[in-house]
Design a protein around this motif. Structure first.
Motif, PDB file in Angstrom:
ATOM      1  N   MET A   8       0.846  -1.185   0.000  1.00 23.54           N
ATOM      2  CA  MET A   8       0.000   0.000   0.000  1.00 23.54           C
ATOM      3  C   MET A   8       0.888   1.244   0.000  1.00 23.54           C
ATOM      4  O   MET A   8       1.855   1.326   0.739  1.00 23.54           O
ATOM      5  N   LYS A   9       0.542   2.203  -0.858  1.00 29.55           N
ATOM      6  CA  LYS A   9       1.325   3.435  -0.931  1.00 29.55           C
ATOM      7  C   LYS A   9       1.022   4.325   0.260  1.00 29.55           C
ATOM      8  O   LYS A   9      -0.090   4.342   0.777  1.00 29.55           O
ATOM      9  N   LYS A  10       2.062   5.095   0.660  1.00 33.89           N
ATOM     10  CA  LYS A  10       1.935   5.919   1.867  1.00 33.89           C
ATOM     11  C   LYS A  10       2.090   7.399   1.555  1.00 33.89           C
ATOM     12  O   LYS A  10       2.957   7.789   0.776  1.00 33.89           O
ATOM     13  N   ILE A  11       1.262   8.192   2.216  1.00 35.81           N
ATOM     14  CA  ILE A  11       1.368   9.649   2.178  1.00 35.81           C
ATOM     15  C   ILE A  11       1.702  10.095   3.594  1.00 35.81           C
ATOM     16  O   ILE A  11       0.938   9.838   4.527  1.00 35.81           O
ATOM     17  N   VAL A  12       2.825  10.752   3.752  1.00 32.39           N
ATOM     18  CA  VAL A  12       3.237  11.262   5.060  1.00 32.39           C
ATOM     19  C   VAL A  12       2.777  12.709   5.183  1.00 32.39           C
ATOM     20  O   VAL A  12       3.062  13.539   4.314  1.00 32.39           O
ATOM     21  N   GLU A  72       9.222   6.681   5.178  1.00 32.02           N
ATOM     22  CA  GLU A  72       9.372   6.220   3.798  1.00 32.02           C
ATOM     23  C   GLU A  72       8.092   6.382   2.985  1.00 32.02           C
ATOM     24  O   GLU A  72       7.591   5.437   2.372  1.00 32.02           O
ATOM     25  N   GLY A  73       7.576   7.598   2.965  1.00 28.23           N
ATOM     26  CA  GLY A  73       6.355   7.873   2.217  1.00 28.23           C
ATOM     27  C   GLY A  73       6.601   7.925   0.720  1.00 28.23           C
ATOM     28  O   GLY A  73       7.672   8.312   0.261  1.00 28.23           O
ATOM     29  N   ASP A  74       5.580   7.530  -0.027  1.00 32.32           N
ATOM     30  CA  ASP A  74       5.620   7.704  -1.477  1.00 32.32           C
ATOM     31  C   ASP A  74       5.429   9.179  -1.816  1.00 32.32           C
ATOM     32  O   ASP A  74       5.900   9.652  -2.844  1.00 32.32           O
ATOM     33  N   PHE A  75       4.715   9.876  -0.931  1.00 26.75           N
ATOM     34  CA  PHE A  75       4.533  11.321  -1.011  1.00 26.75           C
ATOM     35  C   PHE A  75       4.667  11.894   0.387  1.00 26.75           C
ATOM     36  O   PHE A  75       4.303  11.250   1.364  1.00 26.75           O
ATOM     37  N   PRO A 105      -7.257   4.756  -5.480  1.00 29.29           N
ATOM     38  CA  PRO A 105      -7.547   4.251  -4.135  1.00 29.29           C
ATOM     39  C   PRO A 105      -6.324   3.564  -3.528  1.00 29.29           C
ATOM     40  O   PRO A 105      -5.298   3.400  -4.179  1.00 29.29           O
ATOM     41  N   GLY A 106      -6.462   3.150  -2.263  1.00 29.84           N
ATOM     42  CA  GLY A 106      -5.455   2.297  -1.647  1.00 29.84           C
ATOM     43  C   GLY A 106      -4.283   3.012  -1.014  1.00 29.84           C
ATOM     44  O   GLY A 106      -3.196   2.455  -0.942  1.00 29.84           O
ATOM     45  N   TYR A 107      -4.494   4.232  -0.560  1.00 33.16           N
ATOM     46  CA  TYR A 107      -3.414   4.954   0.112  1.00 33.16           C
ATOM     47  C   TYR A 107      -3.565   4.889   1.628  1.00 33.16           C
ATOM     48  O   TYR A 107      -4.678   4.834   2.152  1.00 33.16           O
ATOM     49  N   GLN A 108      -2.438   4.904   2.295  1.00 34.65           N
ATOM     50  CA  GLN A 108      -2.393   4.959   3.757  1.00 34.65           C
ATOM     51  C   GLN A 108      -1.766   6.293   4.146  1.00 34.65           C
ATOM     52  O   GLN A 108      -0.779   6.710   3.536  1.00 34.65           O
ATOM     53  N   LEU A 109      -2.336   6.947   5.159  1.00 38.67           N
ATOM     54  CA  LEU A 109      -1.770   8.212   5.639  1.00 38.67           C
ATOM     55  C   LEU A 109      -0.969   7.976   6.911  1.00 38.67           C
ATOM     56  O   LEU A 109      -1.431   7.289   7.825  1.00 38.67           O
TER      57      LEU A 109
END
Length: 193
Positions: free
Chosen positions: A1-5, A66-69, A38-42
């Motif tokens: 799952m992709k991550k947004i920090v 290690e966020g994708d964004f 869809p499918g992002y984790q914050l």
């Protein structure tokens, strides 16, 4: 799952009526899903009351996530509390931006303050800090959301601010902010191909 920090001050904690909430998180995730992503984790790394100097002290926490964004938001407490000069603020933001891949970063400028409620606020000073953030972002090649500009182009910017404190976004303000963040992430994803 992709991550947004979400790394910053109370703006990124979703403060509503004096308490932190997931309102901003939900708006970001809902907007991304509606746009077909869809499918992002914050990962929430916002801290109430922090200045950019505080952010520099805990930058490793954001790097280790290690966020994708990475959404970075500091400056309002620097401006309101007169804790940091605009030059020190710029240096701090520059140091934070160097810690990540520029393609992953979205930098938020400080926003507008309802000075009728938050009487210690100074929107001219907020705008100066916003301009400094934009200058640093341009030199660093980082996407920037000029929150001050986006809020003040509307005839009634106070609609975006909670009447309880004059500084944190209202429900409409968080929806607006979530949409701006999601739009920038979408643009980054489309650019990646």
């Amino acid at each position: 799952m992709k991550k947004i920090v979400l790394f910053g001050d109370s703006l990124l904690t979703g403060v509503m009526n004096g308490e932190t909430s997931d309102i901003l998180d939900q708006y970001i995730l809902d907007e991304l899903s509606e746009m077909g992503f869809p499918g992002y984790q914050l990962i929430k790394l916002g801290q109430r009351g922090e200045t950019s100097s505080d952010g520099v002290k805990r930058i490793e926490e954001a790097v280790e996530a290690e966020g994708d964004f990475v959404v970075i938001s500091f400056g309002t407490n620097d401006s309101l509390n007169l804790k940091n000069s605009v030059d020190l603020f710029g240096e701090n933001i520059e140091q934070m931006l160097r810690s990540f891949d520029a393609a992953k970063i979205i930098l938020l400028t400080p926003g507008y303050v309802n000075t009728a409620i938050r009487t210690d606020g100074d929107n001219e000073r907020q705008q100066i800090f916003a301009e400094r953030a934009k200058q640093v972002a341009e030199v660093s090649g980082v996407n920037v959301i000029d929150l001050y500009h986006h809020m003040t182009v509307y005839p009634e910017p106070n609609e975006f601010i909670q009447a309880a404190d004059g500084i944190h976004p209202s429900m409409e303000g968080y929806h607006f902010l979530g949409a701006l963040i999601a739009r920038d992430i979408k643009e980054k994803l489309l650019a990646e191909g």
